[in-house]
Design an enzyme around this catalytic site. Structure first.
Site, mmCIF file in Angstrom:
data_model
loop_
_atom_site.group_PDB
_atom_site.id
_atom_site.type_symbol
_atom_site.label_atom_id
_atom_site.label_comp_id
_atom_site.label_asym_id
_atom_site.label_seq_id
_atom_site.Cartn_x
_atom_site.Cartn_y
_atom_site.Cartn_z
ATOM 1 N N GLU A 1 0.822 -1.215 0.000
ATOM 2 C CA GLU A 1 0.000 0.000 0.000
ATOM 3 C C GLU A 1 0.854 1.263 0.000
ATOM 4 O O GLU A 1 0.442 2.306 -0.494
ATOM 5 C CB GLU A 1 -0.923 0.025 1.227
ATOM 6 C CG GLU A 1 -2.328 -0.346 0.875
ATOM 7 C CD GLU A 1 -3.304 -0.206 2.036
ATOM 8 O OE1 GLU A 1 -3.114 0.636 2.926
ATOM 9 O OE2 GLU A 1 -4.272 -0.976 2.049
ATOM 10 N N HIS B 1 8.018 -26.808 0.590
ATOM 11 C CA HIS B 1 7.304 -27.903 -0.071
ATOM 12 C C HIS B 1 6.164 -27.357 -0.924
ATOM 13 O O HIS B 1 5.204 -28.062 -1.228
ATOM 14 C CB HIS B 1 6.803 -28.883 0.987
ATOM 15 C CG HIS B 1 7.917 -29.348 1.872
ATOM 16 N ND1 HIS B 1 8.751 -30.393 1.528
ATOM 17 C CD2 HIS B 1 8.406 -28.844 3.031
ATOM 18 C CE1 HIS B 1 9.678 -30.538 2.465
ATOM 19 N NE2 HIS B 1 9.488 -29.596 3.385
ATOM 20 N N LYS C 1 -12.903 1.707 -2.060
ATOM 21 C CA LYS C 1 -13.851 1.989 -0.969
ATOM 22 C C LYS C 1 -15.017 2.802 -1.512
ATOM 23 O O LYS C 1 -16.189 2.525 -1.208
ATOM 24 C CB LYS C 1 -13.161 2.776 0.160
ATOM 25 C CG LYS C 1 -12.243 1.952 1.036
ATOM 26 C CD LYS C 1 -11.777 2.788 2.234
ATOM 27 C CE LYS C 1 -10.880 1.988 3.156
ATOM 28 N NZ LYS C 1 -10.483 2.698 4.369
HETATM 29 O O1 PA5 Z 1 -3.324 1.582 5.724
HETATM 30 C C1 PA5 Z 1 -4.430 2.058 5.546
HETATM 31 O O2 PA5 Z 1 -4.662 3.271 5.710
HETATM 32 C C2 PA5 Z 1 -5.584 1.173 5.139
HETATM 33 O O3 PA5 Z 1 -5.194 -0.142 4.902
HETATM 34 C C3 PA5 Z 1 -6.634 1.168 6.246
HETATM 35 O O4 PA5 Z 1 -6.049 0.710 7.425
HETATM 36 C C4 PA5 Z 1 -7.830 0.278 5.905
HETATM 37 O O5 PA5 Z 1 -8.347 0.604 4.650
HETATM 38 C C5 PA5 Z 1 -8.908 0.442 6.966
HETATM 39 O O6 PA5 Z 1 -9.245 1.787 7.072
HETATM 40 P P1 PA5 Z 1 -9.964 2.353 8.346
HETATM 41 O O7 PA5 Z 1 -9.065 2.216 9.496
HETATM 42 O O8 PA5 Z 1 -10.226 3.788 7.999
HETATM 43 O O9 PA5 Z 1 -11.228 1.585 8.524
#
Ligand code: PA5
Length: 477
Positions: free
Chosen positions: A297, A326, A440
């Site tokens: 990410e 394996h 999202k």
């Molecule tokens: O790293 C990030 O910002 C994302 O992976 C969020 O953690 C994830 O989308 C969940 O978002 P939120 O904490 O707003 O529910």
């Protein structure tokens, strides 16, 4: 504040050209070329931190928060038999990694008195089968539900929460349910903050200015860990020790920068577009899962910081030694030479299991006589490193003396700084996640959320000749 020093070891010899050849290994010259960028980025990171940015770097200092979490958890551990974490991505992976690393592998099956806290359940995916099964198993009248969302509105998390909240209300009533919910969210903003204020839930803050995937050392990761009776102060001390070790700008002595350089150079100069993280410890598999999200990410970005399309990023893969010897290793040793493989070694496992007897008359099993399983697992790791290197597959090893809270804290900090520096080497901003946000928003549109009508129309537009590309089961087309 506990003082401790870093205990991790780093051995990158098998990632170097001297070991795996010029076409596959990083050279000293490549690292030397990257050094000025690393020094500049280091100075920038230091300045940004001083200016109130890079706030994730300060999380290990918040012993006051850790104290209040520990105090809250101490009382809650007495009161509740089950703990249900509701969150996804950065709002759950860090807690899962910590509890997997430091908790008993079967902690939910242990008797209450031996577990060190309530049973631990996670609702991340809104998979109805898993959610139903979890709520059927959880002792709802005696369960604490921790909803964790930084934005306060993620569809999966809110949906799972609303289901769990209803289930709680059905058994303990509205007022009772309110006392069994603790919300971890932005201190000021978002739907969940608003709801928590209205309902009077207990709350903990998600630190502003920190992406979800960097919140493991905040209440996001610490509250679940403390609920499971784990040493959260030890986690923070370990992170501080690694921060101390990574305070300089010399790539050869700063392990986070060295690993960032090796990874990014292996990708951009040598075509190693996949980074495999392969701990030789079941307990650390969750850490590799957490790292997978962090690396993907943060670095998987279309645009560079100057706005050019660069499509940066190295695909992170999690593997587990020796199981994946394996499964995956055949591919890693003989398939496309497009991977950098990071092994994690553990010197001293927390259990000592010895083979005391082999059957008489089976000389081919004699080599196992008196052997210890940790020794076998570690030799499997050494053998894998050797086989990879022989096949000119670059790999490196992070060595941990054992697995404890300090070591896990070190790994969390190391990987976060490595990722930030990798962003600088790729020339991308490691913060923000526009690709995730796009998905999202599309989900909100498909679910009919108010304000997303235009996007819903776009999503509903038919795809030309779609029928040719969809194969229905025979007789149903
Ligand atoms: O790293 C990030 O910002 C994302 O992976 C969020 O953690 C994830 O989308 C969940 O978002 P939120 O904490 O707003 O529910």
């Amino acid at each position: 504040m506990a003082v401790t020093s870093s205990r991790l070891r780093f051995d990158i010899r098998n990632a170097m050209a001297a070991a795996v050849g010029d076409d596959n290994g990083v050279s000293d010259a490549m690292i030397a070329q990257a050094a000025p960028t690393i020094q500049d980025a280091h100075a920038r990171i230091v300045n940004e931190r001083a200016a109130g940015e890079q706030r994730w770097m300060n999380l290990p200092d918040d012993d006051a928060l850790a104290d209040s979490i520990a105090q809250y958890a101490e009382a809650a551990r007495e009161r509740f038999r089950d703990f249900v974490l509701i969150g996804i991505g950065g709002s759950s992976l860090g807690a899962i990694a910590t509890i997997q690393a430091l908790g008993h592998p079967y902690r939910n099956l242990l008797p209450d008195a031996e577990r060190g806290g309530p049973r631990f359940f996670v609702l991340d995916n809104p998979d109805p089968e898993k959610v139903r099964a979890t709520l059927d198993i959880v002792d709802l009248p005696n369960a604490l539900v921790n909803i964790v969302t930084k934005s306060g509105q993620t569809a999966e998390t809110m949906a799972n929460f609303l289901v769990a909240r209803q289930a709680l209300e059905d058994v303990v009533g509205q007022e009772g349910a309110r006392r069994q919910i603790v919300a971890t969210t932005d201190p000021q903003f978002g739907l969940l903050r608003e709801l928590a204020t209205r309902e009077g839930y207990d709350t903990f803050p998600v630190p502003p200015g920190v992406d979800g995937r960097q919140t493991v050392l905040s209440a996001v990761g610490l509250l679940p860990a403390a609920m499971c009776g784990l040493d959260i102060h030890g986690l923070l001390a370990g992170a501080r020790a690694m921060r101390e070790r990574c305070a300089g700008d010399d790539v050869w002595t700063n392990p986070a920068y060295l690993l960032a350089a090796v990874s990014v150079l292996a990708d951009t100069r040598l075509g190693k577009c996949i980074l495999v993280t392969m701990p030789y410890a079941d307990a650390l598999f969750g850490v590799s899962d957490w790292f997978r999200q962090l690396w993907a990410e943060s670095l998987g970005k279309r645009l560079s910081v100057s706005g050019e399309a660069v499509f940066a990023g190295q695909t992170p893969v999690k593997a587990l030694g020796a199981i994946d010897q394996h499964s995956q290793i055949q591919l890693y040793v003989e398939g496309p030479n497009d991977k950098l493989i990071s092994l994690i070694a553990v010197d001293r496992y927390r259990a000592h299991v010895q083979i005391t007897q082999t059957p008489a008359g089976f000389p081919d099993l004699d080599y196992l006589q008196g052997a210890e399983l940790g020794q076998l697992l570690d030799r499997e790791r050494a053998a894998t490193a050797w086989a990879l290197t022989q096949a000119q597959r670059p790999n490196y090893t992070i060595g941990a003396p054992t697995i404890d809270a300090g070591i896990v804290g070190e790994l969390f900090y190391l990987y976060q700084l490595q990722t930030v520096m990798a962003g600088a080497l790729y020339g991308v901003n490691p913060f923000g996640q526009p690709g995730v946000e796009a998905g999202k928003n599309a989900t909100y549109a498909l679910m009919g959320r108010h304000g997303y009508e235009d996007l819903a129309k776009k999503l509903a537009a038919p795809i030309e000749a779609a029928g040719r590309y969809v194969l229905e089961p025979p007789g149903q087309g």
